[in-house]
Scaffold this motif. Sequence first.
Motif, short mmCIF file in Angstrom:
data_model
loop_
_atom_site.label_atom_id
_atom_site.label_comp_id
_atom_site.label_asym_id
_atom_site.label_seq_id
_atom_site.Cartn_x
_atom_site.Cartn_y
_atom_site.Cartn_z
N ALA A 120 0.93 -1.40 -0.07
CA ALA A 120 0.01 -0.09 -0.10
C ALA A 120 0.91 1.32 -0.06
CB ALA A 120 -0.74 -0.11 1.24
N THR A 121 1.92 1.05 0.73
CA THR A 121 2.69 2.32 0.87
C THR A 121 3.72 2.61 -0.27
OG1 THR A 121 4.51 1.14 2.16
CG2 THR A 121 2.61 2.40 3.30
N MET A 122 4.05 1.51 -0.92
CA MET A 122 4.92 1.73 -1.94
C MET A 122 4.39 2.21 -3.27
SD MET A 122 6.63 -2.25 -2.14
CE MET A 122 6.47 -2.07 -3.91
N SER A 123 3.00 1.69 -3.36
CA SER A 123 1.95 2.08 -4.22
C SER A 123 1.48 3.27 -4.31
CB SER A 123 0.89 1.23 -4.33
OG SER A 123 1.25 -0.29 -4.53
N ALA A 124 1.20 3.92 -3.02
CA ALA A 124 0.81 5.31 -2.75
C ALA A 124 1.99 6.19 -3.11
CB ALA A 124 0.45 5.49 -1.16
N LEU A 125 3.37 5.80 -2.90
CA LEU A 125 4.46 6.88 -3.30
C LEU A 125 4.62 6.84 -4.56
CD1 LEU A 125 6.49 8.54 -2.51
CD2 LEU A 125 7.96 6.42 -2.02
N ARG A 126 4.61 5.77 -5.31
CA ARG A 126 4.44 5.59 -6.94
C ARG A 126 3.45 6.38 -7.44
NH1 ARG A 126 3.70 0.32 -8.29
NH2 ARG A 126 5.80 0.04 -7.44
N LEU A 127 2.06 6.66 -6.88
CA LEU A 127 0.88 7.33 -7.33
C LEU A 127 1.36 8.59 -7.12
CD1 LEU A 127 -1.66 7.36 -8.60
CD2 LEU A 127 -2.67 6.84 -6.33
N ALA A 128 1.74 9.27 -5.88
CA ALA A 128 2.19 10.66 -5.79
C ALA A 128 3.28 11.08 -6.59
CB ALA A 128 2.68 10.55 -4.18
N ARG A 129 4.30 10.09 -6.96
CA ARG A 129 5.34 10.59 -7.81
C ARG A 129 4.58 10.77 -9.21
NH1 ARG A 129 9.94 7.03 -5.14
NH2 ARG A 129 11.03 8.81 -4.08
N GLY A 130 3.92 9.86 -9.56
CA GLY A 130 3.20 9.97 -10.86
C GLY A 130 2.34 11.06 -11.22
N PHE A 131 1.79 11.53 -10.06
CA PHE A 131 0.54 12.59 -10.15
C PHE A 131 1.17 13.98 -10.22
CE2 PHE A 131 -3.39 14.91 -9.51
CZ PHE A 131 -3.27 15.79 -8.59
N THR A 132 2.53 14.00 -9.46
CA THR A 132 3.14 15.19 -9.21
C THR A 132 4.29 15.74 -10.44
OG1 THR A 132 4.76 14.44 -7.76
CG2 THR A 132 2.82 15.48 -6.77
N GLY A 133 4.73 14.40 -10.70
CA GLY A 133 6.02 14.53 -11.58
C GLY A 133 7.13 14.79 -10.86
N ARG A 134 7.29 14.64 -9.45
CA ARG A 134 8.41 14.82 -8.77
C ARG A 134 8.76 13.66 -8.29
NH1 ARG A 134 5.61 19.89 -5.01
NH2 ARG A 134 4.76 20.99 -6.71
N ASP A 135 10.23 13.80 -7.69
CA ASP A 135 10.99 12.59 -7.07
C ASP A 135 11.00 12.51 -5.68
OD1 ASP A 135 13.36 12.90 -9.83
OD2 ASP A 135 11.27 12.14 -9.85
N LYS A 136 10.99 13.57 -5.00
CA LYS A 136 11.43 13.41 -3.55
C LYS A 136 10.37 12.93 -2.66
CE LYS A 136 15.77 15.78 -3.59
NZ LYS A 136 16.44 14.58 -3.76
N VAL A 137 10.49 12.23 -1.42
CA VAL A 137 9.50 12.08 -0.50
C VAL A 137 10.14 12.30 0.79
CG1 VAL A 137 10.34 9.70 -0.13
CG2 VAL A 137 8.18 10.38 0.48
N VAL A 138 9.44 12.99 1.87
CA VAL A 138 9.72 13.13 3.15
C VAL A 138 9.14 12.28 3.91
CG1 VAL A 138 9.68 14.92 4.97
CG2 VAL A 138 9.95 15.86 2.76
N LYS A 139 10.05 11.67 4.86
CA LYS A 139 9.31 10.64 5.85
C LYS A 139 10.01 11.19 7.28
CE LYS A 139 10.84 6.60 6.98
NZ LYS A 139 11.50 6.46 8.11
#
Length: 435
Positions: A120-139
């Motif tokens: 779920a978290t892997m997919s949500a991150l990929r979706l967020a990157r696809g939606f925004t066209g951006r690369d970085k994630v803050v955790k």
Amino acid sequence: MKRDRSLAAFERAKRVIPGGVNSPVRAFRSVGGSPVFVKSASGCMLVDLDDNAYIDYVMSWGPLILGHAHPLVIAAVRDAAERGTSFGAPTEAESDLAELVISMVPSIERVRFCSSGTEATMSALRLARGFTGRDKVVKFAGCYHGHGDAFLISAGSGALTNGVPDSPGITEGVARDTIVVDYNDTAGLRAAFAQHGEAIAAVIVEPYVGNMGLVLPLPDFLPALRELCTGYGAVLIFDEVMTGFRVAPGGVQEREGILPDLTTLGKIIGGGLPVGAFGGRADIMARLSPEGPVYQAGTLSGNPLAMAAGLATLRGLQAPGVYPHLEQLGTRFVSGMSEVFTRHSVPHVTANRGSMVGFFLTDGPVTNVSDAKRSDTALYGRFFHAMLDRGVYLAPSQFEAGFLSTAHRQLDVDRTLEMADEALTAVFAAPRGSN
Ligand code: KE4
């Protein structure tokens, strides 16, 4: 307490399974000793191979909010199994559960099922990157989002430049796109956005942290997350794998009134069978294959047995009074534990949100992972084993939360508190290193 059969089973398992377990925390490495092998469980009770019975506060790490082997869940799974275990084709049970999840979780407009919280978290991150066209994630340091590469990252030396892998097998390239900030560090979060804002695809957070032990947000933290993600166009992901349906029907987002853009779910949503899910804003979810270009898939996603267990569990939570009862039980547990620790002059911090409970063996406050690591883990290990020998199964790590269920009664909590008092008396009576 004799546990010879568990000991033998562990030796056998270690010959064929790395560490003898299929998930590391089960190996008791953090508390020492050898894990209990389970024969069966029912309600709030766990029975091991040597027929020792324990009041269970792990509850499979959260899924079993109705208790072990709840009759409604067992009947639903049995009924589904008799009609086939998996089809690789859509069923209406998936829409039944999706509609129920959407009705319960405030921010979820559409949802996709998978088979674990990690997926779920892997997919949500990929979706967020696809939606925004951006690369970085803050955790946030100390938060756990499953074993996806992007999340097994610690703060690097230049914390706000890039992370460092938490495990071998994770590349520098992956670590470079993960920024790690301290939980509750609103200033650090603002600095991360000031430095990387336009490159940040998503921020992922356990809105109440269960994976440091239970650590709660300071009043300004979640609002700051929402404000900054909105301002910079980053996707705010609440990882509610543990808190979803646990701390309130709609999770932390219902309790705190803060709406993320995406939510990840797991544990309770499957009622003890493998289900993960991610969902949220319709415009973001519309980017998901096959409707959109962001790929995600799974052979057993939406599995009919898992859907049946999840539906029975979430429907079982609809009964009036369930959440107030769980809140009262959780509060009784932590206040009673605090009384016992005080009686034995043990520095401690206790907290609960509903039936999610936690305690640290250190002076407070505990607001981030550095605070949590001040806990006396050696004492925790001795306390854990003294409780285990008295028929109480706590989390085999100081850095985990505990869970009660609708199957736990007041008398189970009261007995637990009596055993805690006895356990600490025994721990402090024994010469150090002897138990
Ligand atoms: P799973 O892949 O284990 O289903 O979910 C990963 C996950 C994601 N997000 C949060 C907030 C989680 O707590 C988890 C998993 N939680 C751990 C307990 N701390 C599972 C226990 C284990 O790893 O065996």
